[in-house]
Scaffold this active site. Structure first.
Site, PDB file in Angstrom:
ATOM      1  N   ASP A 227       0.899  -1.176  -0.036  1.00 58.48           N
ATOM      2  CA  ASP A 227       0.098   0.009   0.061  1.00 58.48           C
ATOM      3  C   ASP A 227       0.929   0.985   0.074  1.00 58.48           C
ATOM      4  O   ASP A 227       1.560   1.689   0.944  1.00 58.48           O
ATOM      5  CB  ASP A 227      -0.859   0.074   1.385  1.00 58.48           C
ATOM      6  CG  ASP A 227      -1.791   1.465   1.349  1.00 58.48           C
ATOM      7  OD1 ASP A 227      -1.566   2.109   0.467  1.00 58.48           O
ATOM      8  OD2 ASP A 227      -2.454   1.303   2.427  1.00 58.48           O
TER       9      ASP A 227
ATOM     10  N   LYS B 183       2.638  11.181  -3.099  1.00 61.67           N
ATOM     11  CA  LYS B 183       1.768  10.758  -3.978  1.00 61.67           C
ATOM     12  C   LYS B 183       0.657  11.748  -4.674  1.00 61.67           C
ATOM     13  O   LYS B 183       0.241  11.266  -5.802  1.00 61.67           O
ATOM     14  CB  LYS B 183       0.785   9.773  -3.136  1.00 61.67           C
ATOM     15  CG  LYS B 183      -0.137   8.869  -4.025  1.00 61.67           C
ATOM     16  CD  LYS B 183      -0.677   7.900  -2.992  1.00 61.67           C
ATOM     17  CE  LYS B 183      -1.624   6.905  -3.620  1.00 61.67           C
ATOM     18  NZ  LYS B 183      -2.378   6.069  -2.423  1.00 61.67           N
TER      19      LYS B 183
END
Lengths: 622, 179
Positions: free
Chosen positions: A25, A87
């Site tokens: 993740d 991100k």
């Protein structure tokens, strides 16, 4: 692709050998790695027993970058070299920085590349490189814990990630030296983690509010098959925004001016985040804010005020949830389970509001920070081949419509959003002018009608169209999206067969040469010379091909005539010989020959498996 | 290349070519097929096998979505019977249908000015959906009676209605975003 294969030459894949695979993740705030051991999926801790790796990288003028908590310590003292929330920049172009960049206290380099680069003590870093540094730490952690090299990884992405963002994530994993078996949507991973497939049937909603992104997915589950029916979200909404809302409130209360420096801003955000966390169990949070003049401001944030601050943000997620339900053609009542994912779902107000909206208590028993990595690990275990009989199958959709530019800056949609992938769609276009010999195909992603309102994924030109009157040429444009949600586009003039073979590269992704350069720069390969690397890659690929054919021949040799079989056998033998030499070009050439020779065989095998699925059952019996 | 490509969508799912269709059987067969051809089942296979799997899975997805939608299914059945649709030069419609279309579109055009735009739109959408549902019923009997000409014109009408419904949905999204 073979460039980064992890398996070593000659590595065996005996039927019962346990292969090592992890789920990762790669989050905005935190990242985790998980694997399945003895049938149980769990996240892997580092040597300090921390499972969570903060997605923060601190670059130093010399030496390896620090990643995680060690890096985080430098966030306030050395903000320009300490990169967090990277991100948010994945797959984004330089122009997007105007929207996102204002909140990111980094210095960006002026560059010709369309990819933004952050100036650090260790040189300019692209978001892909920063992400690769995080992934490398997780990979090392897994390999150290498991005692061997990984065979493959499943990496999760927000369901709402567009093509460029997915491509960037895959590039980062490649750069970190990982074999990516699948990019998996985070909500799908979470649903898998809850084991709802064990006997369950029905509609599931996965509400994922992370640090920087929000996703909602509606899935239908039926005998091990998860079918994503719709997905919607916001790539720029998350728990960070809660912090920003609190920080803004503090600034108003403490009369801190808007042009406060990097340090002040960082401290404020840290204090805001601490207050938010305190409020998950308490009714008030004490605040003591250090001001730039060295004095302190003290205050109290009550639950009521906090709720007022975040309610508009939660409301945005509810509007998006409603759209996902509508796209899936189900009502909130029909949803049987609501799965909560992401650290921000710890906020009691979020649980309360979402529970209200769906009319049922959301599921929260798996740690919302770990649930995605655990689901990814379960999928990785299946994909790597450790559970050949597993029924688990995940059918994802594309989150945003794909189309191309037509006359007048308009978008013609080729594949609408929420179409199940993989998918291939073709549409015919024609020329606009008499004698036109070239046509530019501009591929875009988004829901809006104007090209300028959608995200540009790339452009290419089909040349050598035979001159004809306007409207006579038939240009067939085919869009294909694979199981990772990645797009390739082909254009072909039908009367002449002129083709433009394009593997579309998103404008915001990295070009092949950029990736190559990064690879060359990366420490992993620094000491190896290029020729040796090429040779080893081709040998690995040759071994893979040989093994795959041998297995196929063993299982389905009867599909071949004697002559075909002899032909394939001798080609495989030739490849096995060539493989031991040191001419990587010859190995590659022989691999291609073998591949061509076995194409028909592969097609027959595929047919046979379809027939098997259909045989012995006619419709009335099902 | 693959013999499979010669099969029509109904054959692919082992179903008879018919407008009446058992939706549960279709979905069940769809999952069966995807379990055999989905690229995830070929995660460790060669690149070429994976490419093939992507193509096969894409075809099965396309077939499933064509058969699942009554309108697409009807159109596909007519195409299997040799009817070529020319969407650029569609057949002419009866004046009644055209009048109705104009009225519906005028209503949609005026929604934004309504005091409660959202619920007016809801009423309109319900009306359009119920008309579509009736028209699909008629379409089914036309195909069963083998009246392909009438079926074709019914399909053209339905395409108008679906487009209208899409525009309603787009409007709904626009209204929601204003909230």
């Amino acid at each position: 692709m073979a460039l980064l294969q992890i398996s070593e030459p000659g590595q065996s894949t005996k039927p019962h050998e346990h292969r090592l695979a992890v789920g990762i993740d790669l989050g905005t705030t935190n990242s985790l790695v998980a694997t399945v051991r003895s049938g149980v999926a769990d996240t892997l801790p580092d040597d300090k027993d921390d499972h969570i790796l903060p997605s923060v990288v601190h670059y130093l003028a010399d030496g390896e970058p620090l990643v995680g908590s060690e890096a985080k310590k430098h966030a306030t003292t050395d903000p320009l070299n300490t990169i967090s929330s990277i991100k948010r920049l994945m797959g984004r172009g330089v122009l997007d920085l105007k929207h996102i960049g204002t909140r990111l206290p980094y210095e960006f380099a002026e560059s010709d590349s369309s990819v933004p680069r952050i100036k650090t003590a260790a040189g300019e870093k692209s978001p892909v490189e920063v992400s690769a540094d995080i992934l490398r730490v997780l990979k090392d952690r897994a390999e150290r814990t498991l005692g061997d090299e990984l065979n493959g990884a499943v990496i999760t992405v927000p369901a709402y990630f567009d093509d460029a963002q997915r491509q960037a994530t895959k590039d980062a994993a490649k750069l970190a030296g990982m074999h990516v078996m699948r990019l998996l949507n985070e909500p799908t991973a979470a649903a898998v983690a809850y084991g709802l497939d064990q006997g369950g049937e029905g509609v599931i909603a996965v509400y994922d509010l992370g640090g920087g992104t929000f996703d909602i997915s509606i899935l239908r589950l039926n005998r091990g098959v998860f079918e994503v029916m719709s997905t919607a979200g916001d790539t720029a909404l998350g728990g960070d925004d809660f912090d920003h809302a609190i920080a803004k409130w503090i600034m108003q209360q403490a009369k801190i001016s808007d042009d406060a420096g990097h340090h002040q801003l960082r401290r404020l955000l840290r204090d805001a985040c601490a207050a938010k966390e305190a409020l998950t169990s308490a009714d008030t949070a004490e605040l003591k804010i250090e001001l730039e003049n060295g004095e302190y401001w003290e205050g109290v944030l009550s639950k009521e005020i906090f709720n007022q601050l975040v309610d508009p943000l939660i409301q945005k997620t509810i509007i998006t949830s409603r759209r996902a339900l509508r796209d899936a053609k189900v009502t909130a009542d029909e949803v049987e389970a609501v799965v909560m994912v992401g650290g921000s779902t710890r906020v009691p107000r979020v649980r309360e509001k979402i529970g209200e909206f769906f009319g049922k208590q959301p599921l929260v028993n798996i740690d919302p920070d770990k649930v995605v990595a655990i689901g990814a690990a379960i999928q990785a275990d299946v994909l790597v081949g450790n559970k050949p009989d597993d029924e688990l199958l995940l059918l994802d959709v594309i989150p945003l419509s794909l189309g191309l530019e037509t006359m007048g800056n308009l978008v013609e949609k080729i594949i609408p959003r929420n179409t199940t992938i993989p998918v291939a769609r073709a549409q015919d276009f024609t020329t606009f002018k008499d004698g036109q010999t070239a046509m530019t195909i501009h591929v875009v992603q988004g829901e809006r009608e104007l090209v300028s309102d959608c995200r540009s994924l790339g452009k290419f030109t089909l040349h050598e169209i035979p001159p004809m009157v306007a409207g006579a040429a038939r240009i067939r444009v085919t869009f294909q999206v694979d199981a990772d949600g990645l797009l390739s586009v082909m254009a072909r003039e039908e009367t002449t067969g002129v083709e433009s073979g394009i593997q579309i590269k998103p404008s915001y992704g990295l070009t092949d040469s950029e990736i190559e350069n990064m690879l060359r720069d990366s420490i992993t390969y620094a000491e190896e010379d290029v020729a040796a690397r090429n040779l080893r890659e081709q040998q690995v690929e040759a071994d893979r091909v040989i093994e795959a054919i041998q297995v196929a021949m063993q299982q389905d040799g009867q599909l071949l005539s004697e002559q075909e079989r002899t032909g394939i056998d001798s080609a495989v033998e030739r490849l096995a010989n060539v493989r031991n030499g040191n001419d990587h070009n010859l190995i590659k050439q022989t691999i291609d020959e073998v591949n061509n020779l076995t194409t028909e065989f592969a097609a027959r095998r595929m047919d046979q498996s379809i027939k098997k699925a259909l045989s012995g059952q006619n419709v009335n019996e099902i | 290349m693959s013999t499979d490509l010669s099969k029509n969508y109904f054959e692919l799912f082992g179903l008879p070519v018919s407008f009446e269709l058992d939706g549960a059987a279709l979905s069940e067969k769809y999952r069966e097929l995807q379990k055999t051809v989905h690229p995830d089942k070929f995660a460790n296979a060669s690149d070429r096998d994976r490419r093939l799997a992507v193509q096969q899975a894409a075809r099965i997805n396309e077939a499933f979505h064509t058969l699942k939608s009554p309108l697409k299914r009807a159109r596909y059945i007519l195409e299997l019977r040799g009817i070529v649709f020319d969407d650029q030069h569609a057949t002419s419609f009866e004046p009644d249908f055209l009048m109705e279309q104009m009225e519906l579109r005028e209503t949609l055009g005026g929604i934004r000015q309504q005091p409660d735009a959202m619920s007016s739109l809801g009423v309109l959408m319900q009306e359009v959906e119920s008309k579509i549902s009736d028209m699909i019923g008629t379409l089914g009997s036309l195909i069963a009676q083998d009246d392909l000409d009438q079926a074709m014109s019914q399909i053209h009408k339905l395409q108008f209605m679906e487009k209208l419904l899409n525009e309603c949905e787009a409007m709904e999204e626009e209204l929601v975003d204003l909230v």
